[in-house]
Structures are given as C-alpha cells and as structure tokens.
Design a protein around this motif. Structure first.
Motif, mmCIF file in Angstrom:
data_model
loop_
_atom_site.group_PDB
_atom_site.id
_atom_site.type_symbol
_atom_site.label_atom_id
_atom_site.label_comp_id
_atom_site.label_asym_id
_atom_site.label_seq_id
_atom_site.Cartn_x
_atom_site.Cartn_y
_atom_site.Cartn_z
ATOM 1 N N ARG B 40 6.902 2.270 3.049
ATOM 2 C CA ARG B 40 6.918 0.831 2.897
ATOM 3 C C ARG B 40 5.857 0.455 1.905
ATOM 4 O O ARG B 40 4.752 0.961 1.932
ATOM 5 C CB ARG B 40 6.675 0.160 4.243
ATOM 6 N N MET B 41 6.253 -0.440 1.047
ATOM 7 C CA MET B 41 5.299 -0.808 0.018
ATOM 8 C C MET B 41 4.503 -2.032 0.434
ATOM 9 O O MET B 41 5.044 -2.963 1.008
ATOM 10 C CB MET B 41 6.038 -1.076 -1.278
ATOM 11 N N ILE B 42 3.222 -1.995 0.190
ATOM 12 C CA ILE B 42 2.425 -3.191 0.442
ATOM 13 C C ILE B 42 1.669 -3.563 -0.821
ATOM 14 O O ILE B 42 1.499 -2.746 -1.725
ATOM 15 C CB ILE B 42 1.425 -2.999 1.609
ATOM 16 N N LEU B 43 1.262 -4.769 -0.843
ATOM 17 C CA LEU B 43 0.526 -5.275 -1.993
ATOM 18 C C LEU B 43 -0.921 -5.502 -1.597
ATOM 19 O O LEU B 43 -1.196 -6.130 -0.591
ATOM 20 C CB LEU B 43 1.094 -6.626 -2.421
ATOM 21 N N GLY B 201 -3.716 -6.304 -8.836
ATOM 22 C CA GLY B 201 -3.287 -5.845 -7.531
ATOM 23 C C GLY B 201 -2.747 -4.436 -7.604
ATOM 24 O O GLY B 201 -2.522 -3.884 -8.684
ATOM 25 N N MET B 202 -2.579 -3.871 -6.438
ATOM 26 C CA MET B 202 -2.024 -2.529 -6.348
ATOM 27 C C MET B 202 -0.788 -2.593 -5.493
ATOM 28 O O MET B 202 -0.751 -3.301 -4.481
ATOM 29 C CB MET B 202 -3.011 -1.607 -5.638
ATOM 30 N N GLN B 203 0.227 -1.870 -5.898
ATOM 31 C CA GLN B 203 1.380 -1.715 -5.044
ATOM 32 C C GLN B 203 1.234 -0.333 -4.434
ATOM 33 O O GLN B 203 1.201 0.672 -5.129
ATOM 34 C CB GLN B 203 2.628 -1.811 -5.888
ATOM 35 N N SER B 217 1.834 1.500 -8.379
ATOM 36 C CA SER B 217 1.441 0.947 -9.668
ATOM 37 C C SER B 217 0.231 0.064 -9.452
ATOM 38 O O SER B 217 -0.069 -0.359 -8.343
ATOM 39 C CB SER B 217 2.564 0.145 -10.284
ATOM 40 N N LYS B 219 -2.186 -3.081 -11.285
ATOM 41 C CA LYS B 219 -2.399 -4.039 -12.355
ATOM 42 C C LYS B 219 -3.876 -4.388 -12.299
ATOM 43 O O LYS B 219 -4.349 -4.930 -11.296
ATOM 44 C CB LYS B 219 -1.527 -5.267 -12.118
#
Lengths: 363, 583
Positions: B40-43, B201-203, B217, B219
């Motif tokens: 699951r991806m979180i930000l 931010g980071m994903q 990824s 940013k």
C-alpha cells in the motif's frame, strides 16, 4: 392524452433511477469510513438535490421546448453575466471561485451553463440551416461558444469548459454543415491548442503533463491516478463486495465521493458491476439517439443531439480518467457523483431530452 | 445518416471504456489485487524551509531551526492505552488530549498522525530511545521558523500564524496545506510568496502491517527564497534599547535612496511565540492586548499623530514658495496671538520678540507661524503638505500603512459638517488640530528637505536571493533651492544654536540638523518628536524619534536622536562625512 403518454420515454427514467440508487449506495460506501455523520449529511444532501432536480426537471419538461428556445438568448446572456460575476467574485476573494451563494445555498453556474449553451446553439443553428454553409456564418456560433468557454475556463474549471467543445461540434455536424468546413474548424481548433496552453493555470498544465507521465507528480494528481487504477483493477471480475473495498475503506482514494466515485464502483463491484453501469448509461444514450432520429423538427433534433453528446462526453471522460486512459480534468459522473449542481443540471438536461421526445409527433 | 455517424462515434467511445475496464480489471486485475493487498502506498510530506532573512551586513535575522514532532501510525500501535500513559507522563499533557488525537489517527491508519509538535530535543531523544517499546510511535523533524534576535526587529519582520480554513480554501491551488504557516504582518506577510517554499513528499510503499518497504518516488522540497533587508540589525537593537520601557518609535533612513536602516516600534513582541507551542499564554497576551499597549501595532507606519512643530517646516516652505514672506520678513512675538476673541499662545510666555523665519524655526516660535499661516492661507499649506507626501501612503514595502489625515476646508465640511475657520488655519500652522501624520510620513518629509527637495520612497527589501529589487524612486519637488537653503539654515540652528530647541541632539563629529515637535493630545502629557538628518549639506542619514507621552520634544526625543546619530557613526553609516573618520 393516452397517446401522448406513449411518447414519454419511461425507459430513460427507469435507467436514471437505477443509476441514481447505485450512486447513493456508493456514496454511502465512500463516506462510511470518514468521521461519523459525514455519510448521513452527504446522503441527505444528495437526495434533497435529487428532489430539487426532479422539480426543476418537471418545469423544464412541461414547457414546450420551442418556447424555451425563444428565451434561449435571454438565458444565454444572463448565464454569461452570472459566470462573469463568479469570476469577479473570485478575483475579489483572491482565489478559485466556482460558486455563487444565494440565501445560503451555493450553486455552480457553470453546471447550468451547459444546458443553456445547448439551447442557445440549437436556437441559432436551427434557424439558419440553409445559410450555415457560408463560412462567414460560422463566426457567430463560434462566438456563442467562445464567451462561456473562456468565462468557465478562467474560473478555472477546465473540465466543464472542455465539455462545451464536443457538444458544439456534434450539434454543428447534425445541423447539416458541410463536413469539409467542420473538419477545417476542428483542424484549426487543434492548431490553436498550443496557444490555449498559455491560458491554463499552472495546476491545470501539471495535470495534463501528469497524464502523459504520472511519475512526474507522484504526490498530487499522479497519486490519485495510481490509487484509482489500483482500486479498479483489484476489483477484478466480481469485485470485493459492497463496503469491502480496501482502497476505498482505508482512505487511499482522494476525491472518491465526487470525481472518482467510479473507482469505488470498480473496486467493490468489479468488471461485472462496471459493465452494468456502462450498459445503463448506454441505454439512456441510445434512447436519446432514437428520439433524435424520430424528431422531424431540426430544433428538436439539435437539442437531443446536444444532451446526448453532453452525457456521452462526460461519461467517457470521467470513466476514462479513473482507469488512467484520459487526463484528470475534474468532471463529474452524471447521476452518480456527489454534488448538487451537477445532479440537478444532469436531471434538467435529460428533462430537455424527454421534452423533445414527448412533443415530436406535432412537428 | 449523420445520426448514424454520431452513434458510431459514441459506440466506439463506450467500447473504448469497456476495453479499458477489461484490461485493468481482468488482464491486469491480479497484479492490482496483489498491490492493493500487500503493498500500500502512503504519502509522507517533506516540509520546505522558508527563506531566511538577512540584514544589510549579511547577518541572519530570521532563521529556521529543527523541531521535533511526535506522531503515531495507528495501524502499528499495538497498545495505544499504554502509549497514551507513557506519553502523557513524559510530555506532561493530559490523557484526554492524547485520546482525542488517537481517535483522529484511526481515520488514516497508515499515515503518521501528529500528536504533539515541537517537544524539544531532550524529550525527543528520550522518546526515540524508548520507541522500540512502543511500536507505531514516530519522532520526526521539520523546519520551524526561528528569530534569533527575538523582539528586536519584530516591527519590520512581522510574524507567522497557522493558516486558517478560509485562507486554505482560497490558496489551496497555490500549494498551501493545512499545516502551513502564513505571514501575518511585516516582511513575513508582504513577501510570503517568495519566502514560502514548496512542500515535497515521498511516496512510500508499505507492507500490510505498515512497515515502509521502499520509496517509490520522491519529490524534493524546494526551499523558499532568501531575502536581504536594508536594516542594520545592530542599529535596530540599539534603537530598541534606547526607547527601553517607553512606547514610541524610531526610524533611521537613507534620505537619498529611501533605504530603511532601522525601524523600531515599541512595545514590541517576540515573533518566536507564534511558532511554538510553549508560549500559548504569551500569544494570548499579545493578541488580546492584555497590557493595554498594543504590541502588534506598528507605530511607525500604522499610527497617526499630530506632528506638532515639525510641521512648521512645511508651513515655512509654503510661505517662502508662495512668496508671502521672505527671509527678510519679520514678525513680532509677544507671547500670544489674538484672532477675534480667541488668543493663541506661544510656548514661551514672555515672547520671542521680532524675528525672521530662520530664527522662528530655531526657537520654534508659534506666534510667528500663526501669522505666517494666516497670511498664506489654508489652501497653500494643504497644497505643499500634499506635495510633501501627507495624506497618502509613502509606499513602504510592508503591509498595514495608513494615510493619516490631511484636513482641508472641504474635508471639514464633509466630515465635521462645519465650515473651516481661520482658527483652524492657525492650529494647522503649528501642526495641531485635525492634522494626523504617521512617523514614516514625517521622516520622509524631513529627509526630502535635507535632500534638497528630492523625495524618496522608503523601502526595506534590498534583494531577493541574488535579484536586486529596484525600488529607488526619486521625485524632485518643484521648489526653489534658495528657499530650501533658508529652511535648512533654520534646521541647522535648531540643533547647533545656543537657544535652539533641539540642542540636545548635537553631535561632535558631524553637523546634525533637525526639528523638534510636541504633539498635544487628549491627555495632559504631550508626545515628543524629533526628526533630523546629518550631515547638514548632503545628508546620509535621516532619523525620526517619537516618544509617546514623552513631554516636550526638545528634551527626551532630541537626546535619543543624538544617541542614534552617534550609533550611526559607530556602525559606519556616516563614514567619510564631516569629521567622521573612516573606521
């Protein structure tokens, strides 16, 4: 009286009822995991909007559409004034502004602009069916398109502004314009696209670039696209079951009650559920095309064409963006997305279609 | 036929969607299913530091420090009750508060939810050491605004506040988020757009229990732009201390460019209190004006007072320019001036005797100016006051400036519903009555005279990053240089003559010129003014001192101004002028 009733298209109404109920089910599912009472508030608001929509739709339906056409220019300029007012208000409040609030009820003029736009174009093209071949005469309808287009795009509400374009060209096409002239205009439109780029707000440009390559903005629009695809894809054939979508229930999907509600449908009902929804939409569209074909009156044909292409385009863009096939432009899914103005204007659009169908034998 | 074509297009659109759904759900479905279940991806946001602010000598006057925040990832918190007990004990916050925060965290179980911010380094280290016992507890850092000079410079720099709901909805498109701080006054507000960074931010992909597996990824946050001010922070600090417990303001400006060297308004406040959680009581004190002295009010630009005798400079210029008097015109001062039944007094009861304009300025004789004012008339005085920038903003680049009030017969008719009396003209001639000016306006006028009729726009920002801000605006007044010379002669003698009212401002190394003023108000204690410049011929520094309830300007304000001029010499602003040796 009975013969008239035969002309009232019950199939369309039934399909919309089914779609609306499906919409409510998923509005509940999408809001359930939020703080308490959010879903309650949203559902009450959506049902209230539906009732207002039915009321407004009944009015639209019961007035002969030719009378509406007589008033269409008045509506048209009133609408442009409202859109301009929204812009000025936005400028004063320093920021994006799509809403006007009257007596505590906020509504989005751009949603209603779509319907009035169809009426105005139908009124113009219907009257000038012979002379439309003349190239000079196309300048005027282009002007009719341009004013609301730029007013809405400047709000900035790119999605709604873009909807006007295919509706406009479909109506031009049905009005019997020379296909070469039409293609010429579409060509010219494509050529001016880079020019339009300059008018876009930065976040709108970003969205288009993100569509071309979701990895450049993995945090904003890119995140939404990726999560939406994961949600829909993971639904597979039969879905995870209503209220059981993990992407949905664990709050991975942003804006899932408005523009991205179809992702919830896809996750919880799977391919089968999506196909049913698509089919229901298609039946509405197809019945609309039948009304168009059977109406002898050019005005009626044009109105039906406008409504049909409006609904088709919105469905196409909305679902296309949730599965990552089209850019995210912020368009609602008719009758399903949460939002009063959108629901009411969709019902009114269909009421216009039914209006044409109901009165077709008299022309 | 055409309808069929339209139908064909629509059908192909639907087929396109159908095919798309088939591809995503059936062909790729298993992949996505796996992703949704296992990964699951979180930000995670990466905060961008705001731009720093430097003074004219490159000293950092606004900086960023690292603050430590405590958050919880709800999904990982095995025993939230134990965690609440532990945190409540160590951080000295109520369990109720933590319980509410923990409930909030339930709504986003995979993302860290903030429990308490800025807990201080020692506590952060302690929690970090114990975090193994409390899974789900996350200590993170983020940049936070820091003002190393505390209250010094606050009236220029301003302060920050948390963004409110209304602002957030308006600025969301520009990248503001709910945790952002936004400039509320001063440079922080005016240049918020530049100072503000862009959040990154980071994903991150997490496994089913919320552990981070890999960064998909990233940013990078983009730091805000640095701003360089014209302020000299040491001078600012010195001026602040000079005023001490007194309320009032001091502004030091370069008369030929408009650069502000120092701008102090007292009482002041420490902008640090608005960006930490430890000083909530003090924030409330400042915001509600608990001491009754309006610390947030910038007296230099946002308050208007009667200018008193400093305004005699304007009247002098009007008189000489309209040629109603010359430097050979003599008026007698007997200690009072009668107009009908009314009598207007000079501050010196015994009178100044017969004097010309230069002497009248030197002694700040009221009776001379009563007669001059009546002779030239209100229209001319108002005209020259307008020319010299009264009744309108100076255009200084911080928000909150006011216009003051420049009365005229039409203004009085409209607002007081009374005609303009000759007595009003008499009052206006000595800067009393309805006239209200801001300290910055008054300074700009005095600087204009010192600068031989060239008027500037005061400004505070020299450059943003490496880009200079070109805001030097000069405007040459259409006045006779001879007249300016006469007035400057008077102003020199105010400070340097035996009987000058501003002799307290005299400085050894350089010739100071200036004018004192006393502003009467509703209370019995007057406000004191002194405004002047140095060196006398081609001034490099202009100063205004305003002391609320400071009594007659001749004493307190002039004394403070003298010290300010001496400090200007020390910090090198008057290098190479007069007898000042280059240091």
């Amino acid at each position: 009286m009975r013969r008239q009733f035969k002309n009232f298209d019950m199939v369309i109404v039934i399909c919309i009822c089914v779609i609306f109920i499906i919409g409510l089910l998923f509005l509940y599912s999408a809001s359930k995991s939020l703080e308490e009472n959010v879903y309650e508030k949203r559902m009450i608001k959506q049902i209230l909007s539906m009732l207002i929509g039915v009321f407004a739709g009944t009015i639209v339906f019961s007035i002969d559409y030719r009378k509406l056409l007589d008033l269409s220019y008045l509506f048209y300029w009133l609408m442009n004034f409202l859109l301009f007012f929204v812009l000025v208000l936005g400028a004063i409040r320093l920021g994006a502004q799509r809403w006007i609030s009257i007596g505590g009820i906020a509504f989005q003029p751009s949603e209603f602009a779509k319907i009035i736009f169809i009426l105005a174009i139908a009124s113009f093209l219907g009257r000038r069916k012979e002379s439309i071949e003349n190239k000079r005469n196309i300048i005027k309808p282009l002007f009719l398109l341009g004013v609301p287009f730029f007013l809405i795009a400047a709000q900035p509400d790119l999605g709604t502004a873009l909807v006007l374009i295919p509706v406009f060209f479909a109506m031009l096409f049905i009005s019997g314009i020379n296909v070469k002239v039409l293609l010429g205009f579409i060509g010219a439109g494509v050529m001016t696209t880079p020019f339009l780029w300059h008018f876009l707000k930065e976040y709108q440009r970003k969205r288009i670039l993100v569509f071309l390559n979701p990895n450049i903005d993995p945090l904003g629009a890119g995140y939404t696209i990726i999560q939406s695809k994961v949600a829909i894809g993971s639904g597979q054939l039969f879905g995870k079951g209503w209220l059981s979508g993990t992407q949905n229930q664990l709050n991975f999907l942003p804006e899932r009650h408005t523009d991205f509600i179809f992702s919830v449908v896809g996750e919880e009902w799977g391919f089968v559920g999506c196909s049913i929804v698509l089919l229901l939409y298609f039946i509405i569209i197809y019945r609309g095309i039948i009304i168009m074909r059977e109406t002898k009156d050019l005005y009626g044909k044009l109105i039906a064409c406008g409504v049909v292409s409006l609904l088709s385009f919105q469905i196409f863009i909305n679902i296309g963006m949730t599965i990552g096939l089209l850019p995210v432009v912020g368009l609602t899914l008719p009758f399903i997305s949460y939002g009063g103005s959108s629901l009411i204007s969709s019902i009114m659009a269909v009421a216009l279609l039914l209006n044409v169908g109901y009165r077709k034998p008299y022309f | 036929m055409r309808i069929k074509v339209l139908l064909g297009i629509i059908v192909s659109c639907f087929i396109f969607l159908f095919a798309g759904l088939f591809y995503v759900q059936i062909i790729k479905g298993a992949d996505y299913k796996y992703k949704s279940e296992n990964n699951r991806m979180i930000l995670l946001p990466i905060e961008a530091p705001r731009g720093k602010i430097f003074d004219r000598n490159g000293r950092i006057i606004v900086d960023n420090r690292i603050s430590f925040d405590v958050s919880v990832v709800y999904k990982n918190a095995k025993d939230s009750a134990a965690m609440i007990n532990f945190l409540s004990d160590k951080l000295e916050v109520s369990k109720q508060f933590l319980r509410e925060k923990m409930d909030e965290a339930k709504w986003q179980p995979y993302v860290p939810t903030l429990l308490l911010d800025d807990i201080g380094k020692d506590k952060a280290v302690f929690l970090e050491e114990n975090s193994l016992d409390y899974p789900g507890l996350v200590i993170s850092t983020r940049p936070r605004r820091f003002y190393p000079y505390h209250k010094y410079g606050a009236s220029v720099i301003g302060y920050l506040g948390k963004i409110n709901k209304d602002e957030l909805s308006r600025y969301k498109h520009y990248g503001y988020t709910i945790r952002d701080y936004i400039g509320r006054s001063g440079i922080e507000r005016e240049y918020d757009d530049y100072l503000r960074g862009h959040q990154g931010g980071m994903q991150v992909e997490t496994d089913s229990v919320g552990r981070r597996k890999k960064t998909v990824s990233i940013k990078q946050a983009i730091k805000g732009k640095d701003i360089y001010l014209t302020i000299d922070i040491e001078l600012e600090k010195y001026c602040d201390r000079l005023l001490g417990q007194r309320n009032g303001c001091i502004i030091v400006m370069a008369p030929d460019t408009g650069q502000i060297y120092a701008l102090v308004s007292k009482p002041s406040y420490d902008p640090n209190i608005f960006v930490t959680n430890q000083e909530k009581a003090e924030v409330v004190n400042v915001l509600t004006n608990a001491n009754g002295d309006y610390p947030l009010l910038n007296r230099a630009i946002s308050c208007a007072y009667p200018p008193g005798s400093v305004f005699k400079i304007v009247v002098s210029l009007a008189a000489l320019e309209t040629m109603k008097i010359t430097d050979k015109t003599y008026f007698n001062c007997s200690g009072s001036f009668s107009l009908g039944k009314a009598s207007f007094k000079c501050w010196k009861k015994t009178g100044h005797g017969s004097q010309n304009i230069v002497e009248a300025l030197t002694h700040s004789c009221n009776v001379f100016f009563y007669q001059a004012g009546v002779k030239i008339g209100v229209e001319s005085i108002v005209h020259f006051a307008e020319e010299l920038g009264f009744g309108k903003k100076t255009g200084i680049d911080i928000p909150g400036e006011i216009k003051g009030n420049l009365p005229s017969p039409s203004w009085k008719r409209k607002n007081i519903k009374e005609p303009w009396y000759l007595g009003d003209t008499v009052n206006l001639s000595i800067g009393q009555g309805f006239l209200l000016v801001t300290p910055i306006q008054l300074l700009r006028m005095v600087a204009c005279v010192g600068n031989n009729g060239k008027m500037v726009t005061p400004y505070l920002v020299e450059k943003i990053e490496e880009v200079p801000v070109f805001n030097i605006e000069q405007q040459q007044l259409k006045v006779d240089e001879k007249n300016i010379k006469v007035i400057k002669d008077g102003l020199k003698r105010v400070v340097n003559d035996q009987n000058g009212t501003g002799m307290m401002a005299k400085v050894e190394q350089v010739v100071v010129s200036g004018k004192t003023g006393t502003a009467q108000n509703q209370t019995n204690v007057d406000h004191g003014w002194f405004s002047g410049f140095a060196p006398e011929k081609y001034p490099k520094v202009a100063v205004i001192v305003f002391v609320e309830y400071g009594g007659k300007g001749g004493y307190e304000a002039s004394k403070i101004a003298q010290l300010v001029f001496e400090e200007c010499i020390k910090v090198g602003l008057l290098k190479g002028t007069g007898n000042v040796e280059s240091q």
